[in-house]
Design an enzyme around this catalytic site. Sequence first.
Site, PDB file in Angstrom:
ATOM      1  CG  ASP A  47      17.547 -47.076  16.652  1.00  0.00           C
ATOM      2  OD1 ASP A  47      17.145 -46.178  15.894  1.00  0.00           O
ATOM      3  OD2 ASP A  47      16.797 -47.888  17.227  1.00  0.00           O
ATOM      4  CE1 TYR A  52      12.849 -49.640  21.056  1.00  0.00           C
ATOM      5  CE2 TYR A  52      15.015 -48.769  20.560  1.00  0.00           C
ATOM      6  CZ  TYR A  52      13.826 -49.311  20.136  1.00  0.00           C
ATOM      7  OH  TYR A  52      13.632 -49.526  18.802  1.00  0.00           O
ATOM      8  CE  LYS A  77      13.539 -46.294  16.517  1.00  0.00           C
ATOM      9  NZ  LYS A  77      14.343 -46.825  17.635  1.00  0.00           N
ATOM     10  CG  HIS A 110       8.957 -46.480  18.112  1.00  0.00           C
ATOM     11  ND1 HIS A 110       9.663 -46.560  19.292  1.00  0.00           N
ATOM     12  CD2 HIS A 110       9.181 -47.655  17.484  1.00  0.00           C
ATOM     13  CE1 HIS A 110      10.267 -47.736  19.369  1.00  0.00           C
ATOM     14  NE2 HIS A 110       9.995 -48.419  18.284  1.00  0.00           N
TER      15      HIS A 110
END
Length: 290
Positions: A47, A52, A77, A110
């Site tokens: 994921d 990130y 996302k 997200h």
Amino acid sequence: MKSIRDCYTLSNGVTIPCMGFGTYNAKGGDNLAINRTAIEAGYRYFDTASLYETERVLGQAVRESGIAREEFFIVSKLWIDERGYREAKEAFARTLERLQMDYLDLYLIHWPRGEEGDTDWKEKDLDTWRALEELCESGKVKGIGLSNFLPHHTEHILKNCHIKPVVDQLEIHPGYTQEAAVRYCMENDIRVQAWSPLGRSAMLDHPILKEYAATYKKTVAQICLRFLLQKGIIPLVKSSSMERMKQNQDIFDFEITPEDMSILNNMPQNTWLGEHPDFAIPKKRSNFAQ
Ligand code: A2P
């Protein structure tokens, strides 16, 4: 489920492993090394998110593993500032470019809304969703879904979509079980995934969980993960050590009794990590830490 590679079937027929690995930045960690280690430890479901900044290293780790892309389940996302029809398509293209992949297994919105002043969030989510539907129809992504969407956010999508969201990724762990949101997802055939299933390690010293760990001769982390598995929720666990990555997979040889599940479900709900889709909206990429 007998191992992390065993799968659920999503509402669109796509199969998804029952546990995934979260790639959110480990504190001071080397993300490339962490992803390589996670692959070696046996994880295949990863994921990530544009937020990130781990897409590039994840792609590299997957390529370098020599394991076929099809063996992996890769989810990413788009962030708040990438919502919108054109923006979502561009964000998706950037994600594929960073991963150096030609398709995703799942692509998620997200976060449902932006800061105060984002009054047209419903419209924006819908424009974004239309872009995701087209990506899905083009075959570039196998399924589309949501993250941090509560029932009132999801409802607007469900009422107006022609492709239904197949997952919703929420903060869930003992002490923050989001029963109403989980029930809503189940009623609408949306598989729930849990981010920070250990409460970003805050649960590890919890006295109630320590008691259960002793009773079941398991670690607190294993109790948290098994609890989610028995609820049919997909935990997305993070770790920077091979030992803990393996320990987190060793949850298939015991079962928490219905009575203990009920107690864990009803623990005091006071361990929320602090971000909320309506009331604590992350302002910038840099001050958000999922
Ligand atoms: P580490 O990288 O040192 O393993 P969450 O997924 O809820 O956000 O929690 C992530 C945190 O939990 C990380 O800091 C990770 O630290 C720690 N962690 C992961 N697995 C375990 C485990 N089995 N035992 C103890 N801590 C763990």
